[in-house]
Enzyme design. Structure first.
Site, short mmCIF file in Angstrom:
data_model
loop_
_atom_site.label_atom_id
_atom_site.label_comp_id
_atom_site.label_asym_id
_atom_site.label_seq_id
_atom_site.Cartn_x
_atom_site.Cartn_y
_atom_site.Cartn_z
N TYR A 186 -1.90 -0.53 10.97
CA TYR A 186 -2.03 -1.18 9.66
C TYR A 186 -0.84 -0.88 8.77
CZ TYR A 186 -3.20 -1.51 4.73
OH TYR A 186 -3.15 -1.76 3.38
N THR A 199 0.82 -1.21 0.00
CA THR A 199 0.00 0.00 0.00
C THR A 199 0.86 1.26 0.00
OG1 THR A 199 -1.56 1.26 1.37
CG2 THR A 199 -0.09 -0.21 2.52
N ASP A 200 0.29 2.36 -0.48
CA ASP A 200 0.98 3.64 -0.40
C ASP A 200 1.03 4.18 1.02
OD1 ASP A 200 -1.70 4.32 -0.16
OD2 ASP A 200 -1.70 5.79 -1.79
N GLU A 201 0.24 3.60 1.93
CA GLU A 201 0.21 4.09 3.30
C GLU A 201 1.52 3.87 4.04
OE1 GLU A 201 -3.29 3.68 5.65
OE2 GLU A 201 -4.55 3.24 3.91
N LYS A 236 2.24 -3.34 7.27
CA LYS A 236 2.54 -3.52 5.84
C LYS A 236 3.96 -3.09 5.52
CE LYS A 236 0.23 -4.74 2.94
NZ LYS A 236 0.03 -6.11 2.40
#
Length: 363
Positions: free
Chosen positions: A158, A133-135, A162
């Protein structure tokens, strides 16, 4: 070609399963624990195809994972199995650490032992694609975009989980020579998305005449990626991506959260008129902790090196999405009756506090 897909009964996972089996005629083994966010109805269009098989198993189980590789003999892996909802990670981080970090480790070890026993010819073509993810990059200011070289700065349990799994993927390549690739995508949306996420939640709340809660002042910006565009990118990266590298996948569709909700209201006014504007139900609620202000993906590498481009603009994609939820009540009604009724998550025992309603004159 034989591809082992983890989390193939989830939102993005089911989309890649339908695409691989239905359009690319790839043999797929769907390895899924079947958690609350999994839905076998999402793979129903291909579930009876001879190229599709389901294995109900937890990626944290080393015996089951080793057997899955040995029995299926995949040419590639697309690893999507993960806990993904930021709000849930605030109040239930343990599941995110277990699945996203430990599960990825277990899967990597199973893949490594399988890979080491392949013939030289098959080792040359085997690939392990980890979907992230870009997060993991944290929050952007008003300018700039995330590139593959952006430093990691996760804000939530989260995104931290990741980020950790991304580092494991890279380490297993550098240490053991496992041919891994990482993709980091922006916010996905489209059909079959579990309705805890913003877009389906707003569509279904609007359909039911419920409040449309927007965090903070609604100014947080996300880059929206239609799920069918994403799955095309994933298969391309699996086949042609450079081993040991990363590819950012984004739709170049930046929208504020409030803008997304207002666009959904406009479409609901068209497709499901209620005699008043659905915007009357928009309200602001207390922001969630650690809420990143802006994400934006620079997908230039994917576009220039592999020739991918998004087919859907936000306007075309969101219209397709709204129409799908209106036309597929049976799919989401079973979810709402069963595992998720639309309540706010991530409150950590605190009550939701509306900050303001957005007043709109209606017809």
């Amino acid at each position: 070609m034989r591809v082992l897909v983890t989390g193939g009964a989830g939102f993005i996972g089911s989309a890649i399963v339908r695409y691989l089996v239905g359009e690319e005629r790839v043999q797929v083994l769907n390895v899924d624990k079947l958690t609350y966010a999994s839905n076998l109805a999402s793979v129903a269009p291909v579930s009876h195809d001879s190229n599709y098989a389901l294995l109900k198993a937890d990626i944290c189980d080393p015996v089951r994972m080793a057997a899955a590789f040995a029995d299926f003999q995949p040419d590639g892996v697309i690893h999507l199995a993960a806990e993904t909802h930021v709000d849930r990670s605030i109040t239930g981080s343990a599941a995110f650490i277990e699945t996203n970090i430990t599960g990825t480790y277990v899967l990597l070890e199973a893949a490594r032992r399988y890979f080491e026993n392949l013939s030289a010819k098959r080792r040359d073509t085997f690939r392990f694609l980890h979907v992230s993810t870009d997060e993991v990059y944290g929050s952007l200011g008003a300018e700039g975009m995330f590139t593959e070289e952006t430093a990691y700065d996760p804000s939530s349990p989260y995104s931290a989980s990741k980020a950790a799994s991304d580092h494991l993927i890279l380490a297993w390549h550098r240490t053991y020579g496992l041919p891994t690739i990482i993709s980091n995508c922006s916010n996905n949306y489209g059909p079959y998305q579990f309705p805890e996420k913003l877009i389906p939640l707003m569509i279904l709340n609007a359909l039911d005449g419920k409040p449309l809660p927007v965090y903070g002042n609604g100014s947080n910006v996300r880059d929206w990626l239609y799920v069918d565009d994403h799955v095309r990118a994933l298969f391309l990266i699996l086949r042609r991506g450079q081993v040991g590298e990363k590819y950012n996948v984004g739709g170049r569709n930046e929208q504020t959260n409030l803008g997304v909700v207002e666009r959904i209201c406009e479409l609901m006014d068209r497709f499901n008129p209620a005699g008043f504007s659905h915007r009357r139900h928009v309200c602001f609620v207390t922001d969630r902790p650690g809420h990143d202000q802006r994400y934006a993906i620079d997908a230039s590498r994917l576009e220039t090196e592999l020739g991918w481009s998004a087919k859907e603009t936000f306007d075309t994609g969101i219209e397709k999405t709204v129409r799908w939820y209106l036309d597929n009540r049976a799919w989401w009604e079973s979810v709402r009756r069963g595992v998720y009724a639309g309540e706010r998550l991530g409150l950590d025992g605190k009550r939701e506090r509306p900050l303001a309603a957005v007043k709109r004159d209606a017809k």
